[in-house]
Design an enzyme around this catalytic site. Structure first.
Site, short mmCIF file in Angstrom:
data_model
loop_
_atom_site.label_atom_id
_atom_site.label_comp_id
_atom_site.label_asym_id
_atom_site.label_seq_id
_atom_site.Cartn_x
_atom_site.Cartn_y
_atom_site.Cartn_z
N VAL A 29 -5.14 -3.91 -16.62
CA VAL A 29 -5.04 -2.89 -15.57
C VAL A 29 -6.10 -3.11 -14.48
O VAL A 29 -5.89 -2.81 -13.31
CB VAL A 29 -5.20 -1.47 -16.17
CG1 VAL A 29 -5.00 -0.39 -15.11
CG2 VAL A 29 -4.22 -1.25 -17.31
N ARG A 78 -11.85 0.72 -6.74
CA ARG A 78 -12.00 0.46 -5.30
C ARG A 78 -12.65 1.62 -4.59
O ARG A 78 -12.40 2.78 -4.89
CB ARG A 78 -10.61 0.26 -4.68
CG ARG A 78 -10.26 -1.18 -4.57
CD ARG A 78 -9.17 -1.41 -3.57
NE ARG A 78 -7.95 -0.70 -3.86
CZ ARG A 78 -6.97 -0.59 -3.00
NH1 ARG A 78 -7.07 -1.11 -1.79
NH2 ARG A 78 -5.86 0.05 -3.32
N HIS A 120 0.29 -7.26 -6.98
CA HIS A 120 -0.11 -5.86 -6.81
C HIS A 120 -1.12 -5.81 -5.68
O HIS A 120 -2.32 -5.77 -5.89
CB HIS A 120 -0.73 -5.36 -8.12
CG HIS A 120 -1.06 -3.90 -8.10
ND1 HIS A 120 -0.18 -2.93 -7.73
CD2 HIS A 120 -2.20 -3.26 -8.45
CE1 HIS A 120 -0.77 -1.75 -7.84
NE2 HIS A 120 -1.99 -1.92 -8.27
N VAL A 170 -8.85 6.04 -15.27
CA VAL A 170 -7.59 5.42 -15.69
C VAL A 170 -7.54 5.31 -17.22
O VAL A 170 -6.54 5.67 -17.85
CB VAL A 170 -7.40 4.03 -15.04
CG1 VAL A 170 -6.15 3.34 -15.58
CG2 VAL A 170 -7.31 4.17 -13.52
#
Ligand code: APR
Length: 311
Positions: free
Chosen positions: A118, A82, A175, A13
């Site tokens: 994030v 994750r 989220h 990311v």
């Protein structure tokens, strides 16, 4: 003088965000990670693409926060991603420690920066960063809604065979699996999707949006999504650094808005140079309000797990 942008975490990311921020010439990017050589290598590779793309932003890789001093923007992506079968909430304790340490170091040398969070679980990690930095809520905002809305837009475009450019999607809430995609505010060329497809298809799109992150995790087997998250970060960075006053769905710390206080949750936010300029409140039906409050409550439960020492 150019802006300096710190991106913490040179994983999938972080590198995607850093590359796109540089490509948009939003400023010079400093990519930090604990791994030696990785941020340096990825930064050099990004910079070597600049002659082809034709951008003049520099990208520097480092293991030291000294190099990040006086950043206008800090993007926090470091942490564990994750794994299959792992919920965002499972990541909580591991990432809490990482966020606290990185945000302390980064904000010490860039006390005026705006922070885009994030690291997952997103809403709770925003609160860890708010406490660790001591920054006002206007300067600690989370990236989630742009990504969730982009996923919903992609699914709407797939369903109707229309350009993604015609689509607009509206997602509120935390989220996570309790997020609240709002069908009646989601449109194609201004027409609500509820008027363009049967209810069961709308429901299927909402369900797929809610599980969008997990769908990618399951396919990849190791790691999680990064193209869409990286670009969503770049869109937020652009809105802030170009002082666009752009309204985007972001995780914001509520102080009474939507009847909620003391927790982060996804809402429409106007972004500009100072960070969050305002929270846009929209009218919700009783059902939408209940789903939204339920989502905020699940974030609050996680926030209550943050030890007092964090911050
Ligand atoms: N300081 C700096 N970097 C760190 C630290 C730390 N204390 N701890 C871990 N990192 C770095 C790792 O070395 C790694 O390079 O964070 C990076 C994480 O990269 P990936 O494992 O590739 O994870 P990524 O897919 O980038 O996701 C990062 O964003 O979307 C969320 O759920 C996702 O929380 C996760 C985060």
């Amino acid at each position: 003088m150019r802006n300096k942008i710190t991106v913490i975490g040179a994983g999938h990311v972080g590198e995607t965000a850093a590359f796109n921020i540089a490509r948009l010439e939003l400023g010079d990017v400093v990519l930090v990670d604990i791994l030696e050589g990785v941020p340096q290598g990825k930064a050099l590779d990004s910079f070597e693409s600049s002659p082809i793309f034709g951008f003049d932003s520099t990208v520097l890789g480092t293991n030291s926060y000294e190099d990040t001093a006086d950043s206008a923007l800090i993007v926090m992506t470091a942490g564990l991603a994750r794994k299959p079968g792992m919920s965002r909430d499972d990541l909580f304790y591991k990432n809490l420690e990482i966020v606290e340490a990185c945000i302390r170091e980064a904000t010490e040398v860039s006390p005026d920066a705006v922070i885009i969070m994030v690291t997952n679980p997103l809403d709770a990690m925003c609160e860890v960063a708010r406490r660790a930095s001591g920054f006002p809520r206007e300067r600690v905002i989370g990236m989630a809604g742009i990504l969730d809305s982009a996923r919903m837009r992609a699914f709407i475009a797939m369903e109707l065979g229309v350009s993604v450019e015609n689509t607009h999607a509206f997602v509120l809430g935390g989220h996570g699996d309790s997020m609240v995609p709002l069908a009646r505010y989601s449109t194609v060329a201004g027409i609500p999707i509820t008027k363009l497809m049967p209810h069961d298809r709308v429901d299927a799109i909402i369900e797929r949006t809610r599980k969008g992150g997990g769908e990618i995790v399951k396919l990849l087997k190791t790691g999680s999504a990064y193209y869409a998250p990286g670009l969503a970060i770049a869109e937020m960075a652009e809105a802030i650094l170009k002082d666009k006053h752009k309204i985007l769905p972001c995780a914001a710390y509520l102080e009474g808005e939507y009847g909620i206080s003391g927790t982060y949750v996804g809402v429409p936010v106007q972004l500009g140079r100072r960070g969050m300029e305002k929270i846009v409140e929209i009218a919700l039906t009783d059902e939408e309000r209940a789903a939204f409050h339920n989502s905020a409550e699940s974030v609050r439960e996680l926030i209550e797990m943050i030890p007092v020492a964090a911050g």
